[in-house]
Design an enzyme around this catalytic site. Structure first.
Site, PDB file in Angstrom:
ATOM      1  CE1 TYR A   1      38.538  29.701  39.748  1.00 50.78           C
ATOM      2  CE2 TYR A   1      36.791  29.662  38.304  1.00 50.78           C
ATOM      3  CZ  TYR A   1      37.041  29.582  39.379  1.00 50.78           C
ATOM      4  OH  TYR A   1      36.366  29.348  40.435  1.00 50.78           O
TER       5      TYR A   1
ATOM      6  CE1 TYR B   1      41.888  22.821  35.962  1.00 53.44           C
ATOM      7  CE2 TYR B   1      41.761  24.894  34.959  1.00 53.44           C
ATOM      8  CZ  TYR B   1      41.917  24.003  35.958  1.00 53.44           C
ATOM      9  OH  TYR B   1      42.189  24.469  37.038  1.00 53.44           O
TER      10      TYR B   1
ATOM     11  N   GLY C   1      31.467  31.794  40.955  1.00 55.53           N
ATOM     12  CA  GLY C   1      32.377  32.604  40.562  1.00 55.53           C
ATOM     13  C   GLY C   1      32.666  32.947  39.054  1.00 55.53           C
ATOM     14  NE  ARG C   2      34.183  27.907  35.648  1.00 53.53           N
ATOM     15  CZ  ARG C   2      35.190  27.312  35.410  1.00 53.53           C
ATOM     16  NH1 ARG C   2      36.214  27.731  34.431  1.00 53.53           N
ATOM     17  NH2 ARG C   2      35.714  26.564  36.286  1.00 53.53           N
TER      18      ARG C   2
ATOM     19  N   GLY D   1      29.693  26.895  41.085  1.00 51.89           N
ATOM     20  CA  GLY D   1      29.963  25.868  39.869  1.00 51.89           C
ATOM     21  C   GLY D   1      29.223  25.788  38.624  1.00 51.89           C
TER      22      GLY D   1
ATOM     23  CB  CYS E   1      60.989  28.626  27.089  1.00 54.69           C
ATOM     24  SG  CYS E   1      61.595  30.047  26.227  1.00 54.69           S
TER      25      CYS E   1
HETATM   26  N1  LLP Z   1      32.929  27.827  46.275  1.00 56.34           N
HETATM   27  C1  LLP Z   1      34.035  26.807  46.431  1.00 56.34           C
HETATM   28  C2  LLP Z   1      33.936  26.044  47.702  1.00 56.34           C
HETATM   29  C3  LLP Z   1      34.732  26.567  45.625  1.00 56.34           C
HETATM   30  O1  LLP Z   1      35.899  25.617  45.549  1.00 56.34           O
HETATM   31  C4  LLP Z   1      34.645  27.007  44.187  1.00 56.34           C
HETATM   32  C5  LLP Z   1      35.675  26.964  43.185  1.00 56.34           C
HETATM   33  C6  LLP Z   1      33.566  28.152  44.117  1.00 56.34           C
HETATM   34  C7  LLP Z   1      32.765  28.329  44.973  1.00 56.34           C
HETATM   35  C8  LLP Z   1      33.554  28.667  42.576  1.00 56.34           C
HETATM   36  O2  LLP Z   1      33.151  27.985  41.669  1.00 56.34           O
HETATM   37  P1  LLP Z   1      32.483  28.545  40.248  1.00 56.34           P
HETATM   38  O3  LLP Z   1      31.474  29.027  40.281  1.00 56.34           O
HETATM   39  O4  LLP Z   1      33.652  29.625  40.004  1.00 56.34           O
HETATM   40  O5  LLP Z   1      32.565  27.247  39.207  1.00 56.34           O
HETATM   41  N2  LLP Z   1      40.688  26.986  38.421  1.00 56.34           N
HETATM   42  C9  LLP Z   1      39.761  26.076  37.789  1.00 56.34           C
HETATM   43  C10 LLP Z   1      38.502  26.363  38.785  1.00 56.34           C
HETATM   44  C11 LLP Z   1      38.640  25.854  40.320  1.00 56.34           C
HETATM   45  C12 LLP Z   1      37.306  25.914  41.010  1.00 56.34           C
HETATM   46  C13 LLP Z   1      37.509  25.626  42.348  1.00 56.34           C
HETATM   47  N3  LLP Z   1      36.582  26.104  43.313  1.00 56.34           N
HETATM   48  C14 LLP Z   1      39.389  26.638  36.560  1.00 56.34           C
HETATM   49  O6  LLP Z   1      40.076  27.436  36.156  1.00 56.34           O
HETATM   50  O7  LLP Z   1      38.270  25.888  35.868  1.00 56.34           O
END
Ligand code: LLP
Length: 431
Positions: free
Chosen positions: A390, A333, A291-292, A247, A360
């Site tokens: 993403y 978003y 992740g991000r 997150g 389109c």
């Molecule tokens: N762990 C779990 C259980 C998660 O649900 C997520 C993200 C992560 C880790 C990784 O989170 P990060 O570090 O990437 O923030 N499509 C959306 C983001 C959805 C994230 C869902 N879960 C976007 O493009 O912002």
């Protein structure tokens, strides 16, 4: 610049030290670039911070959903990262890349019986069960195989992460996890402990994504550790693992703060240690699932500008050769991005336009209110920064647009990790 891998030389944009115009020419556009060195740098920063602040056993797991292709899993193997996966598809790709799935954690709020069997067939290390039905289903499949399956429980700590509603997941009314507040978390712990073919390893939470809030992770950690101590006191079970999810936010624009991985991890570690001391707990093995923050600023998308439309007294549009099919986050978003005209970096940006795609759909917008040089026109190269997370993983074939390739940049060299989709790919499943 928003990230140190973006530079300018003689009016030209460079990414990871490489000339974006040459890359666009060599590989065509739209084009996803990934700075491999940056990905590795982030993995190492997380690993080092975990070792320093949480100690042995603690580990960062790369959240595959942020970006998923074979080469990335090879890099994760080389960097000795664990991973989280959320589908049989991600398991398949990881396996194809030779990733050892005993270091993988299988999430999702609705694993089918087929997913559960598939994951076990491939030697998944851990399930993260979202709810009691999933515990039952994992127990049944493990019993059939005569194995004991390691498992974590996803809980909701009731923390509002102050991010977009669509990516806030730690609140009590979330689709994900079992709530501590309602007593369902305790029920599921008691239920799981009674299952003979499931080994409860600990608890998991994920409060949300693109989080900048000061003490969000610290507060979540405290709630989770209090729950862990409560289960020890009430049921004699001290969970060895606590996974605090992913997150951390990244910089999409100059207005976003910069989060230093080491500092953030050290802050969470301090909150965990303080809470453990107060609760008389040994520090569990702490995991997080970034992740991000591992891949976002390792990515950049290059487009070629086409039509520039001026509607006097209203607004201007700059159209590019990509679309919401490769850049969905604005449509979903209203996510902000930094757009740069890669071949005119030394010109003043005094022309305001909406940068739009060629799908389109009126909502097919890359970014609104973008300031570009007024000379912007056909054949210019437009770069969108911070697209490593993403983007490819959420790309579609809307309007039958082939997905762009991914070109990796490493030590001044570049190579294709994912080839450009062909028109033939678009109908390869049509019978
Ligand atoms: N762990 C779990 C259980 C998660 O649900 C997520 C993200 C992560 C880790 C990784 O989170 P990060 O570090 O990437 O923030 N499509 C959306 C983001 C959805 C994230 C869902 N879960 C976007 O493009 O912002």
């Amino acid at each position: 610049m928003i990230c140190d891998n973006i530079t300018v030389k003689d009016g030209v944009l460079y990414f990871a030290g490489q000339n974006t115009l040459e890359l666009a020419k060599q590989y065509g556009t739209p084009l996803y670039l990934m700075d491999e060195d940056k990905v590795r740098e982030k993995c190492r920063a997380y690993k080092k911070a975990f070792e320093t602040h949480f100690g042995p056993g603690a580990q960062p797991l790369f959240a595959s959903k942020a970006n998923c292709f074979k080469r990335l899993y090879e890099i994760m193997t080389e960097e000795e990262m664990g991973i989280d996966v959320v589908s049989s598809g991600e398991i398949y790709v990881a396996k194809k890349a030779g990733f050892d799935l005993s270091h993988a954690y299988f999430h999702s709020n609705n694993k089918t019986d087929e997913d559960i069997a598939y994951a076990m067939d491939h030697g998944i290390g851990y399930f993260v069960a979202d709810n009691v039905e999933e515990v039952k289903a994992v127990e049944a499949e493990a019993a059939k195989r005569g194995i004991k399956q390691k498992l974590l429980l996803r809980l909701t700590p009731g923390i509002d992460p102050h991010t977009y509603e669509a990516i806030a997941t730690g609140k009590v009314d979330s689709k994900f996890g079992s709530a501590i507040e309602t007593g369902q978390a305790e029920e599921i712990v008691v239920y799981t402990l009674a299952q003979p073919h499931v080994e409860l390893m600990g608890y998991h939470c994920h409060v949300g994504s693109q989080v900048f809030g000061e003490d969000i992770f610290e507060r979540a950690a405290v709630v989770m550790l209090e729950f862990l101590a409560d289960m020890r006191d009430k049921h004699g079970f001290t969970a060895p693992v606590l996974d605090l999810g992913g997150g951390y936010g990244v910089r999409y624009t100059e207005d976003d703060p910069y989060l230093d991985i080491e500092t953030k991890v050290s802050e969470v570690a301090k909150a965990c240690k303080d809470a453990c001391e107060r609760l008389g707990l040994e520090l569990p093995e702490i995991h997080m699932e970034p992740g991000r923050s591992i891949v976002a600023d390792a990515g950049m998308t290059l487009y070629t500008v086409g039509t520039v439309k001026k509607i006097p007294g209203y607004k201007n549009y700059v159209s590019v050769d990509g679309s919401m099919a490769d850049h969905i986050r604005f449509a979903l978003y209203k996510s902000k991005y930094t757009c740069l005209l890669a071949n005119k970096m030394d010109e003043a940006c005094d022309f305001e336009a909406s940068v739009v795609g060629r799908a389109c759909e009126s909502g097919d917008i890359i970014q609104e209110h973008v300031m570009l040089p007024s000379s912007v026109g056909r054949y210019d190269t437009l770069a969108v920064c911070t697209t490593g997370a993403y983007h490819y993983s959420m790309a579609s074939n809307y309007n039958r647009l082939p997905k762009p390739p991914i070109v990796m940049l490493r030590g001044g060299e570049n190579y294709v990790a994912v080839r450009r989709e062909t028109f033939e790919d678009l109908c390869k499943n049509d019978v």
